[in-house]
Scaffold this motif. Structure first.
Motif, PDB file in Angstrom:
ATOM      1  N   PHE A  14      -6.591 -10.548  25.306  1.00 27.86           N
ATOM      2  CA  PHE A  14      -5.185 -10.573  25.701  1.00 27.86           C
ATOM      3  C   PHE A  14      -4.976  -9.683  26.918  1.00 27.86           C
ATOM      4  CE2 PHE A  14      -4.762 -10.710  20.843  1.00 27.86           C
ATOM      5  CZ  PHE A  14      -4.946 -12.085  20.810  1.00 27.86           C
ATOM      6  N   THR A  15      -4.043 -10.055  27.751  1.00 22.52           N
ATOM      7  CA  THR A  15      -3.766  -9.278  28.958  1.00 22.52           C
ATOM      8  C   THR A  15      -2.372  -8.669  28.987  1.00 22.52           C
ATOM      9  OG1 THR A  15      -3.050 -11.291  30.116  1.00 22.52           O
ATOM     10  CG2 THR A  15      -5.365 -10.649  30.346  1.00 22.52           C
ATOM     11  N   SER A  16      -1.443  -9.217  28.224  1.00 24.87           N
ATOM     12  CA  SER A  16      -0.061  -8.737  28.303  1.00 24.87           C
ATOM     13  C   SER A  16       0.349  -7.856  27.129  1.00 24.87           C
ATOM     14  CB  SER A  16       0.909  -9.918  28.397  1.00 24.87           C
ATOM     15  OG  SER A  16       0.877 -10.693  27.208  1.00 24.87           O
ATOM     16  N   ARG A  17      -0.343  -7.953  26.006  1.00 22.58           N
ATOM     17  CA  ARG A  17       0.021  -7.193  24.810  1.00 22.58           C
ATOM     18  C   ARG A  17      -1.254  -6.688  24.127  1.00 22.58           C
ATOM     19  NH1 ARG A  17       3.955  -8.640  27.181  1.00 22.58           N
ATOM     20  NH2 ARG A  17       5.957  -9.385  26.339  1.00 22.58           N
ATOM     21  N   THR A  18      -1.126  -5.539  23.465  1.00 20.58           N
ATOM     22  CA  THR A  18      -2.165  -5.054  22.557  1.00 20.58           C
ATOM     23  C   THR A  18      -1.746  -5.449  21.151  1.00 20.58           C
ATOM     24  OG1 THR A  18      -2.700  -3.201  23.999  1.00 20.58           O
ATOM     25  CG2 THR A  18      -3.394  -3.027  21.701  1.00 20.58           C
ATOM     26  N   VAL A  19      -2.620  -6.154  20.434  1.00 23.74           N
ATOM     27  CA  VAL A  19      -2.234  -6.748  19.156  1.00 23.74           C
ATOM     28  C   VAL A  19      -3.277  -6.405  18.087  1.00 23.74           C
ATOM     29  CG1 VAL A  19      -1.665  -8.880  17.939  1.00 23.74           C
ATOM     30  CG2 VAL A  19      -1.101  -8.642  20.363  1.00 23.74           C
ATOM     31  N   PHE A  20      -2.806  -5.762  17.032  1.00 23.96           N
ATOM     32  CA  PHE A  20      -3.631  -5.455  15.868  1.00 23.96           C
ATOM     33  C   PHE A  20      -3.136  -6.265  14.672  1.00 23.96           C
ATOM     34  CE2 PHE A  20      -4.028  -1.481  18.278  1.00 23.96           C
ATOM     35  CZ  PHE A  20      -5.386  -1.184  18.160  1.00 23.96           C
ATOM     36  N   SER A  21      -4.073  -6.734  13.877  1.00 22.67           N
ATOM     37  CA  SER A  21      -3.754  -7.257  12.553  1.00 22.67           C
ATOM     38  C   SER A  21      -4.187  -6.218  11.527  1.00 22.67           C
ATOM     39  CB  SER A  21      -4.511  -8.561  12.290  1.00 22.67           C
ATOM     40  OG  SER A  21      -4.470  -8.882  10.910  1.00 22.67           O
ATOM     41  N   ALA A  22      -3.256  -5.772  10.691  1.00 27.82           N
ATOM     42  CA  ALA A  22      -3.645  -4.979   9.529  1.00 27.82           C
ATOM     43  C   ALA A  22      -4.337  -5.926   8.546  1.00 27.82           C
ATOM     44  CB  ALA A  22      -2.422  -4.331   8.896  1.00 27.82           C
ATOM     45  N   ALA A  23      -5.511  -5.532   8.071  1.00 29.44           N
ATOM     46  CA  ALA A  23      -6.359  -6.453   7.304  1.00 29.44           C
ATOM     47  C   ALA A  23      -6.439  -6.054   5.829  1.00 29.44           C
ATOM     48  CB  ALA A  23      -7.761  -6.483   7.913  1.00 29.44           C
ATOM     49  N   HIS A  24      -6.517  -7.074   4.967  1.00 29.50           N
ATOM     50  CA  HIS A  24      -6.629  -6.839   3.532  1.00 29.50           C
ATOM     51  C   HIS A  24      -8.082  -6.593   3.136  1.00 29.50           C
ATOM     52  CE1 HIS A  24      -7.891 -11.083   3.547  1.00 29.50           C
ATOM     53  NE2 HIS A  24      -8.375 -10.873   2.333  1.00 29.50           N
ATOM     54  N   VAL A  25      -8.279  -6.090   1.940  1.00 27.23           N
ATOM     55  CA  VAL A  25      -9.624  -5.949   1.390  1.00 27.23           C
ATOM     56  C   VAL A  25      -9.855  -7.038   0.345  1.00 27.23           C
ATOM     57  CG1 VAL A  25      -9.874  -3.469   1.799  1.00 27.23           C
ATOM     58  CG2 VAL A  25      -8.842  -4.264  -0.333  1.00 27.23           C
ATOM     59  N   VAL A  26     -11.112  -7.440   0.224  1.00 29.57           N
ATOM     60  CA  VAL A  26     -11.502  -8.436  -0.769  1.00 29.57           C
ATOM     61  C   VAL A  26     -12.107  -7.710  -1.964  1.00 29.57           C
ATOM     62  CG1 VAL A  26     -12.850 -10.516  -1.229  1.00 29.57           C
ATOM     63  CG2 VAL A  26     -11.956 -10.082   1.083  1.00 29.57           C
ATOM     64  N   ALA A  27     -11.532  -7.920  -3.128  1.00 27.46           N
ATOM     65  CA  ALA A  27     -12.023  -7.276  -4.341  1.00 27.46           C
ATOM     66  C   ALA A  27     -13.326  -7.914  -4.815  1.00 27.46           C
ATOM     67  CB  ALA A  27     -10.974  -7.379  -5.445  1.00 27.46           C
ATOM     68  N   ASP A  28     -14.108  -7.153  -5.543  1.00 30.85           N
ATOM     69  CA  ASP A  28     -15.288  -7.684  -6.238  1.00 30.85           C
ATOM     70  C   ASP A  28     -14.819  -8.215  -7.582  1.00 30.85           C
ATOM     71  OD1 ASP A  28     -17.574  -8.205  -7.649  1.00 30.85           O
ATOM     72  OD2 ASP A  28     -18.495  -6.247  -7.329  1.00 30.85           O
ATOM     73  N   PRO A  29     -14.772  -9.537  -7.766  1.00 32.67           N
ATOM     74  CA  PRO A  29     -14.189 -10.080  -8.999  1.00 32.67           C
ATOM     75  C   PRO A  29     -15.073  -9.886 -10.224  1.00 32.67           C
ATOM     76  CG  PRO A  29     -15.141 -11.850  -7.711  1.00 32.67           C
ATOM     77  CD  PRO A  29     -15.267 -10.605  -6.876  1.00 32.67           C
ATOM     78  N   PHE A  30     -16.329  -9.529 -10.014  1.00 31.73           N
ATOM     79  CA  PHE A  30     -17.245  -9.362 -11.145  1.00 31.73           C
ATOM     80  C   PHE A  30     -17.351  -7.923 -11.622  1.00 31.73           C
ATOM     81  CE2 PHE A  30     -19.027 -13.031  -8.693  1.00 31.73           C
ATOM     82  CZ  PHE A  30     -18.600 -14.018  -9.580  1.00 31.73           C
ATOM     83  N   ALA A  31     -16.676  -7.008 -10.947  1.00 34.58           N
ATOM     84  CA  ALA A  31     -16.714  -5.606 -11.354  1.00 34.58           C
ATOM     85  C   ALA A  31     -15.912  -5.418 -12.638  1.00 34.58           C
ATOM     86  CB  ALA A  31     -16.144  -4.730 -10.246  1.00 34.58           C
ATOM     87  N   ASP A  32     -16.453  -4.605 -13.531  1.00 31.23           N
ATOM     88  CA  ASP A  32     -15.798  -4.322 -14.810  1.00 31.23           C
ATOM     89  C   ASP A  32     -14.848  -3.145 -14.597  1.00 31.23           C
ATOM     90  OD1 ASP A  32     -15.056  -4.174 -17.435  1.00 31.23           O
ATOM     91  OD2 ASP A  32     -16.948  -3.321 -18.149  1.00 31.23           O
ATOM     92  N   THR A  33     -13.634  -3.463 -14.141  1.00 34.58           N
ATOM     93  CA  THR A  33     -12.673  -2.434 -13.776  1.00 34.58           C
ATOM     94  C   THR A  33     -11.357  -2.629 -14.517  1.00 34.58           C
ATOM     95  OG1 THR A  33     -11.824  -3.745 -11.919  1.00 34.58           O
ATOM     96  CG2 THR A  33     -13.655  -2.242 -11.460  1.00 34.58           C
ATOM     97  N   THR A  34     -10.485  -1.649 -14.382  1.00 36.33           N
ATOM     98  CA  THR A  34      -9.109  -1.724 -14.870  1.00 36.33           C
ATOM     99  C   THR A  34      -8.199  -1.411 -13.688  1.00 36.33           C
ATOM    100  OG1 THR A  34      -8.877   0.619 -15.432  1.00 36.33           O
ATOM    101  CG2 THR A  34      -9.924  -0.803 -17.076  1.00 36.33           C
ATOM    102  N   PRO A  35      -6.887  -1.647 -13.824  1.00 36.86           N
ATOM    103  CA  PRO A  35      -5.989  -1.322 -12.713  1.00 36.86           C
ATOM    104  C   PRO A  35      -6.037   0.142 -12.284  1.00 36.86           C
ATOM    105  CG  PRO A  35      -4.900  -2.814 -14.214  1.00 36.86           C
ATOM    106  CD  PRO A  35      -6.194  -2.429 -14.869  1.00 36.86           C
ATOM    107  N   ASP A  36      -6.469   1.036 -13.163  1.00 36.25           N
ATOM    108  CA  ASP A  36      -6.538   2.460 -12.828  1.00 36.25           C
ATOM    109  C   ASP A  36      -7.902   2.884 -12.308  1.00 36.25           C
ATOM    110  OD1 ASP A  36      -3.896   2.850 -13.645  1.00 36.25           O
ATOM    111  OD2 ASP A  36      -4.490   3.218 -15.721  1.00 36.25           O
ATOM    112  N   SER A  37      -8.861   1.964 -12.265  1.00 36.70           N
ATOM    113  CA  SER A  37     -10.206   2.304 -11.815  1.00 36.70           C
ATOM    114  C   SER A  37     -10.257   2.414 -10.296  1.00 36.70           C
ATOM    115  CB  SER A  37     -11.211   1.230 -12.253  1.00 36.70           C
ATOM    116  OG  SER A  37     -11.234   1.069 -13.643  1.00 36.70           O
ATOM    117  N   PRO A  38     -11.245   3.154  -9.772  1.00 38.84           N
ATOM    118  CA  PRO A  38     -11.474   3.096  -8.319  1.00 38.84           C
ATOM    119  C   PRO A  38     -11.719   1.654  -7.888  1.00 38.84           C
ATOM    120  CG  PRO A  38     -12.728   4.886  -9.308  1.00 38.84           C
ATOM    121  CD  PRO A  38     -12.154   4.085 -10.444  1.00 38.84           C
TER     122      PRO A  38
END
Length: 383
Positions: A30-54
Motif C-alpha cells: 500500500f502507498t496511501s495508508r498503513t493498514v494492520f489487521s488484528a489477528a485471531h488465534v486458532v485453538a488446539d481442539p484436541f487439548a484437554d482443557t477447561t475455560p480456566d486453563s492456559p
C-alpha cells in the motif's frame, strides 16, 4: 441447496447460498495508508482443557493465518484483544505468540506490531504496573516487532487520576527503543477500562491522552482509537502533533475514517480486517490510485457485517471472527481458547454466515455452506 437459518424470533428462513466467491489476489504494498489487521488465534481442539486453563494454541494454523494476511499486503497486529488477550489468552501464551509471529514475519517479509500490556498482573500498585509494562515491552522489542501499548485493566483500577496515567505512560515511552502505537480501547470492548485516562468524561480523557502524546511525539508513531465514535476520532485526529498517525479502530465507521476528508485521514488497525482481509486490501489498493468512490464502493457494503459482529456485548466479536475463519477454510474447526465459541447465539452466527456469504468472502462457498449446515445440525436444525 437451500439453507434454513434460524432467526432471533425462533423461526427458520430460507437462504440460497452464493455459488461463486469474489476474486482476490495479492499485490503491491500500500502507498496511501498503513493498514494492520488484528489477528485471531486458532485453538488446539484436541487439548484437554477447561475455560480456566492456559490457552492451548494450534501454532501451525495460527501462523498460517498470519501468512494469509501478509500475502495480501496487510500488516498483522499481534496479541491484541482480537487474539483473545485477557479473554482466554494469558500473558505466557501471548509472549509465545509474539515470539513465534515475529519470527514468522521476518521469514515472510511481513509487517508486525505486538501488544504490550500488564495482563500478567491481576492487580497491583503503580510500581508493579510499571514493571509489568516494562517486562512486556522488552519481550516485544527483543522479538524485533513494533510495540502497541495497550490499555491496562490494572492501571484503570489503581490510578487515582490523570497524573498517574501521565507518569506511567511517560516512563514507558522514555524507555521505548522505537516509536510505539498507543492504544485507547473503549469500555464497550472491555468494561474494566471504564474511566481510562483518569475520567469517564471523554472530553477530559481525550485531553489527558493528547497530553501524553504531545509530551513524547518522537516516541509515538501513532494512536489507535477504539471508541466507535467517528466524530470523536476525527476531532482527536486533527489535534495530533504533526507526524503522529491516527489508526482507526472503529469497526462501525472505518470506510469514512480511512477515506478521510480535506483535513486528513485515518490509517487502520482493525479486528474486522481479520475476516475482511483480502477485500479490505483490494479496497485500499483502489484508494492508493486516488479513487475514493471506488474504495467506498468496495468497503461500504462490509459495514453491515462488521456492525453485526461487534454488536453488544462488543467484546464477544471474536466468536464471529473465528466462525468466519472456519467457514472460509483457514482452520479445521470452530473451537476457541476459553471455550468462547459459545459466546454468541445460533441466530447471531447464522446471520454472520449469511452476511459474509452475500459479500462473497468465502474462497470456497460450497465448503462454507457444508460447514454451516453441520453447525446447524449440531443445534438441531435438520431442514
Amino acid at each position: 441447496m437451500t439453507l434454513h437459518l434460524p432467526a432471533a424470533d425462533g423461526t427458520l428462513r430460507a437462504y440460497e447460498p452464493r455459488t461463486e466467491p469474489l476474486a482476490f489476489s495479492g499485490g503491491t504494498p500500500f502507498t496511501s495508508r498503513t493498514v494492520f489487521s488484528a489477528a485471531h488465534v486458532v485453538a488446539d481442539p484436541f487439548a484437554d482443557t477447561t475455560p480456566d486453563s492456559p490457552a492451548a494454541v494450534d501454532w501451525d494454523a495460527t501462523l498460517a493465518f498470519r501468512r494469509h494476511l501478509w500475502s495480501h499486503g496487510l500488516g498483522v497486529a499481534e496479541a491484541m484483544d482480537t487474539a483473545q488477550r485477557g479473554m482466554g489468552l494469558d500473558w505466557a501464551g501471548a509472549a509465545e505468540l509474539i515470539r513465534r509471529s515475529a519470527a514468522e514475519a521476518r521469514a515472510a517479509g511481513g509487517r508486525i506490531a505486538c501488544g504490550v500490556g500488564t495482563d500478567q498482573l491481576a492487580a497491583g500498585g503503580l510500581a508493579e504496573i510499571r514493571a509489568a509494562y516494562e517486562e512486556q515491552l522488552a519481550v516485544v522489542e527483543e522479538a524485533g516487532a513494533q510495540a502497541i501499548v495497550m490499555a491496562s485493566r490494572a492501571l484503570a483500577a489503581a490510578a487515582r487520576g490523570p497524573e498517574d496515567y501521565l507518569e506511567i505512560y511517560g516512563h514507558l515511552l522514555r524507555q521505548a527503543a522505537e516509536p510505539v502505537i498507543l492504544h485507547w480501547l473503549g469500555p464497550m470492548f472491555d468494561p474494566a477500562l471504564e474511566g481510562y485516562w483518569g475520567s469517564s468524561d471523554l472530553d477530559a480523557a481525550t485531553g489527558t491522552f493528547l497530553e501524553v502524546v504531545a509530551a513524547h511525539p518522537d516516541k509515538v508513531d501513532g494512536v489507535k482509537i477504539s471508541l466507535l465514535d467517528a466524530g470523536r476520532e476525527v476531532d482527536l485526529r486533527r489535534r495530533l502533533p504533526h507526524g503522529v498517525r491516527c489508526y482507526t479502530g472503529d469497526d462501525f465507521n472505518y470506510p469514512e475514517l480511512i477515506a478521510g476528508d480535506e483535513q486528513g485521514f485515518s490509517h487502520a488497525l482493525l479486528g474486522v480486517f481479520d475476516p475482511l482481509g483480502p477485500l479490505a486490501a483490494q479496497a485500499v489498493r483502489v484508494l492508493d490510485t486516488g479513487d475514493v468512490p471506488g474504495f467506498r464502493a468496495l468497503l461500504d457494503p462490509t459495514v453491515e457485517l462488521s456492525r453485526h459482529l461487534f454488536q453488544p456485548p462488543t467484546r464477544f466479536y471474536k466468536t464471529g471472527v473465528v466462525l468466519l475463519a472456519w467457514l472460509a477454510g483457514h482452520q479445521d474447526h470452530f473451537a476457541m481458547v476459553g471455550g468462547l465459541q459459545s459466546a454468541r447465539s445460533l441466530p447471531h452466527l447464522a446471520r454472520t454466515y449469511e452476511l459474509a456469504d452475500t459479500l462473497g468472502l468465502f474462497p470456497d462457498p460450497k465448503l462454507a455452506e457444508e460447514r454451516m449446515r453441520t453447525l446447524l445440525s449440531l443445534y438441531g436444525v435438520t431442514r
